[in-house]
Design a protein around this motif. Structure first.
Motif, short mmCIF file in Angstrom:
data_model
loop_
_atom_site.label_atom_id
_atom_site.label_comp_id
_atom_site.label_asym_id
_atom_site.label_seq_id
_atom_site.Cartn_x
_atom_site.Cartn_y
_atom_site.Cartn_z
N GLY A 1 5.23 -139.25 27.53
CA GLY A 1 5.82 -140.64 28.14
C GLY A 1 6.79 -139.57 28.70
O GLY A 1 7.05 -140.64 29.60
N GLY A 2 6.87 -138.64 29.15
CA GLY A 2 8.95 -138.24 29.76
C GLY A 2 8.15 -137.52 30.81
O GLY A 2 6.94 -137.26 31.13
N PRO A 3 8.72 -137.19 31.86
CA PRO A 3 8.73 -136.68 33.60
C PRO A 3 7.95 -135.44 32.92
O PRO A 3 8.51 -134.63 31.99
CB PRO A 3 9.85 -136.30 33.96
CG PRO A 3 11.62 -135.85 32.74
CD PRO A 3 10.74 -137.00 32.09
N TRP A 4 6.95 -134.48 33.86
CA TRP A 4 6.47 -133.31 33.79
C TRP A 4 7.34 -132.42 34.42
O TRP A 4 8.31 -132.26 34.70
CB TRP A 4 5.62 -133.92 35.27
CG TRP A 4 4.73 -132.31 35.53
CD1 TRP A 4 4.19 -131.50 33.98
CD2 TRP A 4 4.25 -131.20 36.01
NE1 TRP A 4 3.67 -130.99 34.61
CE2 TRP A 4 3.39 -129.76 35.40
CE3 TRP A 4 4.71 -131.38 37.22
CZ2 TRP A 4 3.29 -128.88 36.23
CZ3 TRP A 4 4.47 -130.49 38.06
CH2 TRP A 4 3.69 -129.72 37.63
N ALA A 5 7.32 -131.48 33.28
CA ALA A 5 8.59 -130.29 33.69
C ALA A 5 7.86 -129.15 34.25
O ALA A 5 9.51 -128.39 34.80
CB ALA A 5 8.77 -129.30 32.28
N GLY A 6 6.98 -129.15 34.86
CA GLY A 6 6.69 -127.98 35.90
C GLY A 6 6.57 -127.05 35.81
O GLY A 6 6.37 -126.09 35.57
N ASP A 7 5.27 -127.14 33.80
CA ASP A 7 4.83 -125.99 33.16
C ASP A 7 4.05 -125.60 33.20
O ASP A 7 3.84 -124.92 32.27
CB ASP A 7 5.92 -126.16 31.59
CG ASP A 7 5.31 -127.19 31.01
OD1 ASP A 7 4.74 -127.95 31.39
OD2 ASP A 7 6.02 -127.34 30.23
N ASN B 1 1.18 -124.53 38.76
CA ASN B 1 2.46 -123.58 39.29
C ASN B 1 1.54 -122.90 41.32
O ASN B 1 2.08 -122.08 41.27
CB ASN B 1 2.93 -123.28 38.99
CG ASN B 1 3.98 -123.93 38.15
OD1 ASN B 1 4.07 -125.77 38.03
ND2 ASN B 1 4.90 -124.04 37.25
N ASP B 2 0.51 -121.93 40.14
CA ASP B 2 -0.02 -120.98 40.78
C ASP B 2 -0.54 -121.50 42.35
O ASP B 2 -1.08 -120.65 42.94
CB ASP B 2 -1.17 -120.03 40.14
CG ASP B 2 -0.25 -119.16 38.87
OD1 ASP B 2 0.68 -118.99 39.33
OD2 ASP B 2 -1.06 -118.79 37.94
N GLU B 3 -1.32 -122.58 41.93
CA GLU B 3 -2.14 -123.53 43.20
C GLU B 3 -0.92 -123.81 44.41
O GLU B 3 -1.48 -123.64 45.22
CB GLU B 3 -2.67 -124.75 42.73
CG GLU B 3 -3.66 -124.27 41.80
CD GLU B 3 -4.57 -125.90 40.65
OE1 GLU B 3 -4.39 -126.71 41.41
OE2 GLU B 3 -5.90 -125.35 40.74
N CYS B 4 0.05 -124.58 44.10
CA CYS B 4 1.35 -124.62 44.38
C CYS B 4 1.48 -123.33 45.62
O CYS B 4 1.38 -123.75 46.61
CB CYS B 4 2.78 -124.80 43.95
SG CYS B 4 1.97 -127.12 42.97
N HIS B 5 2.19 -122.40 44.99
CA HIS B 5 2.03 -121.07 45.52
C HIS B 5 1.53 -120.45 46.54
O HIS B 5 1.96 -120.51 47.53
CB HIS B 5 2.47 -119.75 44.23
CG HIS B 5 2.61 -118.77 44.79
ND1 HIS B 5 4.23 -118.72 45.48
CD2 HIS B 5 2.16 -117.25 45.61
CE1 HIS B 5 4.11 -116.97 45.94
NE2 HIS B 5 2.83 -116.70 45.66
N SER C 1 13.80 -127.50 40.13
CA SER C 1 13.76 -127.51 38.97
C SER C 1 12.33 -126.80 37.94
O SER C 1 11.61 -127.02 38.72
CB SER C 1 14.14 -128.78 38.02
OG SER C 1 13.27 -130.36 38.28
N GLY C 2 12.16 -126.39 36.73
CA GLY C 2 11.41 -126.06 36.33
C GLY C 2 11.14 -125.22 36.76
O GLY C 2 11.92 -123.88 36.96
N GLU C 3 9.55 -124.72 36.37
CA GLU C 3 9.40 -122.88 36.80
C GLU C 3 8.99 -123.14 38.56
O GLU C 3 9.05 -121.43 38.46
CB GLU C 3 7.82 -122.63 36.14
CG GLU C 3 7.88 -122.33 34.78
CD GLU C 3 8.62 -120.94 34.23
OE1 GLU C 3 8.00 -120.19 34.91
OE2 GLU C 3 9.30 -121.64 33.44
N LEU C 4 8.60 -123.86 38.49
CA LEU C 4 9.06 -123.28 40.64
C LEU C 4 10.59 -123.40 40.86
O LEU C 4 10.06 -122.58 42.08
CB LEU C 4 8.13 -124.79 41.33
CG LEU C 4 6.72 -124.86 41.37
CD1 LEU C 4 5.91 -126.19 41.26
CD2 LEU C 4 5.73 -123.66 41.63
#
Length: 93
Positions: free
Chosen positions: A3-9, A14-18, A53-56
């Motif tokens: 239920g919380g915000p996505w942490a970006g992990d 992340n690889d697709e974003c990169h 924030s997060g991995e990115l």
């Protein structure tokens, strides 16, 4: 999904974003025209670069320099532009 915000992990996401974001580099250290003096003027060392924030956030941040053509855009920490402003503490990332 919790239920919380996505942490970006999500490594796949992340690889697709990169892969998408690195295609919009202004200055790539791997390009033949990369100038040696640009190395010290990378986004990650600019006082106007704010890490995500997060991995990115380990590699990407937002430009907040109103004079930069990249103001308000996500930038790779090793990219750069002519509006670079060094951090007083000389930190990076």
């Amino acid at each position: 999904m919790s239920g919380g915000p996505w942490a970006g992990d999500d490594r796949g996401h992340n690889d697709e974003c990169h892969a998408r974001w690195v295609a919009s580099l202004n200055r790539s250290t791997g390009e033949p025209g990369y100038q040696d003096d640009w190395y010290d003027f990378q986004c990650g060392g600019c006082r106007f670069w704010v890490a995500l924030s997060g991995e990115l956030g380990k590699d990407y941040g937002a430009c907040t320099n109103c004079r930069s053509p990249f103001d308000g855009r996500v930038r790779f920490e090793h990219d750069g532009c002519d509006c670079f402003a060094a951090r007083e503490d000389e930190s990076f990332g």
